[in-house]
Design a protein around this motif. Structure first.
Motif, PDB file in Angstrom:
ATOM      1  N   UNK A  79      19.913  56.002  -2.306  1.00  0.00           N
ATOM      2  CA  UNK A  79      20.964  55.196  -1.686  1.00  0.00           C
ATOM      3  C   UNK A  79      21.889  54.543  -2.701  1.00  0.00           C
ATOM      4  N   UNK A  80      21.581  54.643  -3.979  1.00  0.00           N
ATOM      5  CA  UNK A  80      22.449  54.062  -5.006  1.00  0.00           C
ATOM      6  C   UNK A  80      23.775  54.800  -5.116  1.00  0.00           C
ATOM      7  N   UNK A  81      23.845  56.028  -4.610  1.00  0.00           N
ATOM      8  CA  UNK A  81      25.071  56.820  -4.682  1.00  0.00           C
ATOM      9  C   UNK A  81      26.015  56.378  -3.570  1.00  0.00           C
ATOM     10  N   UNK A  82      27.143  55.842  -3.962  1.00  0.00           N
ATOM     11  CA  UNK A  82      28.102  55.341  -2.980  1.00  0.00           C
ATOM     12  C   UNK A  82      28.679  56.494  -2.163  1.00  0.00           C
ATOM     13  N   UNK A  83      28.761  56.302  -0.870  1.00  0.00           N
ATOM     14  CA  UNK A  83      29.346  57.306   0.005  1.00  0.00           C
ATOM     15  C   UNK A  83      28.365  58.328   0.538  1.00  0.00           C
ATOM     16  N   UNK A  84      27.111  58.261   0.107  1.00  0.00           N
ATOM     17  CA  UNK A  84      26.102  59.205   0.595  1.00  0.00           C
ATOM     18  C   UNK A  84      25.382  58.607   1.807  1.00  0.00           C
ATOM     19  N   UNK A  85      25.298  59.378   2.870  1.00  0.00           N
ATOM     20  CA  UNK A  85      24.564  58.976   4.061  1.00  0.00           C
ATOM     21  C   UNK A  85      23.111  59.409   3.868  1.00  0.00           C
ATOM     22  N   UNK A  86      22.305  58.502   3.334  1.00  0.00           N
ATOM     23  CA  UNK A  86      20.922  58.821   2.965  1.00  0.00           C
ATOM     24  C   UNK A  86      19.995  58.499   4.125  1.00  0.00           C
ATOM     25  N   UNK A  87      19.162  59.470   4.495  1.00  0.00           N
ATOM     26  CA  UNK A  87      18.113  59.275   5.498  1.00  0.00           C
ATOM     27  C   UNK A  87      16.782  59.594   4.833  1.00  0.00           C
ATOM     28  N   UNK A  88      15.705  59.026   5.333  1.00  0.00           N
ATOM     29  CA  UNK A  88      14.402  59.288   4.724  1.00  0.00           C
ATOM     30  C   UNK A  88      13.337  59.453   5.796  1.00  0.00           C
ATOM     31  N   UNK A  89      12.258  60.092   5.409  1.00  0.00           N
ATOM     32  CA  UNK A  89      11.126  60.298   6.315  1.00  0.00           C
ATOM     33  C   UNK A  89       9.848  60.329   5.492  1.00  0.00           C
ATOM     34  N   UNK A  90       8.745  60.004   6.127  1.00  0.00           N
ATOM     35  CA  UNK A  90       7.450  60.037   5.455  1.00  0.00           C
ATOM     36  C   UNK A  90       6.704  61.331   5.742  1.00  0.00           C
ATOM     37  N   UNK A  91       7.004  61.975   6.895  1.00  0.00           N
ATOM     38  CA  UNK A  91       6.274  63.163   7.310  1.00  0.00           C
ATOM     39  C   UNK A  91       7.249  64.262   7.742  1.00  0.00           C
ATOM     40  N   UNK A  92       6.863  65.500   7.545  1.00  0.00           N
ATOM     41  CA  UNK A  92       7.650  66.622   8.043  1.00  0.00           C
ATOM     42  C   UNK A  92       7.785  66.544   9.555  1.00  0.00           C
TER      43      UNK A  92
END
Length: 238
Positions: A79-92
């Motif tokens: 998320x440090x990259x400006x302009x990137x829509x970052x999503x995260x998950x713990x499991x497939x």
């Protein structure tokens, strides 16, 4: 995002798994086309973090990917990259249910606020005496000059060099991202990653090996002291 030219390491595990699932009809093909997928996949279905996720996200942004999906443990760094829509998950499983619209959405990740202070900061004002040497550092910092220190052990060369970054201007956005990316590859950002704003200092020992100075290693090479001092200060004294 997966390229045969760049298939090195485990960071493409998630992308490969989703490509297989899309081919099998488990998830819609169109749902996996736009995001960049960066995560290692464990045999238990857990998404594991990878080293160097920040430069991977930067590369994805340059290639036109606006949405990036990473492992939960990599979310703060990505998320440090400006302009990137970052999503995260713990499991497939979480990713699959999101793509099939059968479960909760993967919410955007926000970057951590900038640190109020630098706990590792040392101040040139703390040095007693050394008037001429401190003046030389100030002139070098103001003009962007090199400094060559010569003196007997214990004369204060290292003490002074460690304080030079404190009188250098903070890194700009582009330089800060470049330095932080190098530190990301080296695994030096820690559990609460933030952009490196202070010019870095490297003080290699005079017995340091070529690998320690230049870097190296198999597969994902680790940067050496020269790379880690990018946009910063390398202390080399005689």
């Amino acid at each position: 995002m997966c390229s045969s030219d760049l298939k090195v390491g485990s960071r493409f595990d998630l992308a490969v798994a989703l490509a297989v699932l899309a081919a099998a009809g488990t998830v819609p093909i169109e749902s996996i086309a736009q995001p960049a997928w960066i995560a290692e996949l464990g045999l238990d279905g857990r998404l594991r973090p990878v080293r160097g996720v920040l430069p991977s996200v930067l590369a994805a942004r340059r290639l036109g990917f606006t949405r990036i999906v990473v492992a939960a443990a990599n979310a703060a760094e990505a998320a440090l990259v400006d302009g990137a829509d970052v999503r995260c998950a713990a499991l497939l499983r979480d990713v699959i249910t999101w793509l099939r619209a059968e479960g909760p959405a993967l919410d955007p990740v926000r970057a951590a606020p900038a640190a109020a202070h630098d706990p590792g900061h040392v101040d040139l004002a703390d040095v007693a005496g050394q008037t001429v040497a401190k003046r030389a550092l100030e002139i070098a910092a103001a003009g962007g000059h090199h400094v060559y220190m010569v003196g007997a052990p214990g004369a204060g060369k290292t003490m002074l060099a460690e304080r030079l970054p404190g009188i250098l201007p903070s890194l700009g956005e582009r330089a800060s991202l470049e330095v932080t990316a190098v530190h990301s590859i080296a695994g030096l950002l820690g559990d609460e990653p933030r952009l490196v704003r202070r010019p870095p200092l490297q003080a290699p020992h005079h017995t340091a090996s070529v690998a320690a100075l230049v870097g190296g290693g198999s597969r994902l090479a680790r940067p050496g002291a020269i790379s880690l001092a990018h946009h910063g200060d390398r202390k080399s004294v005689g």
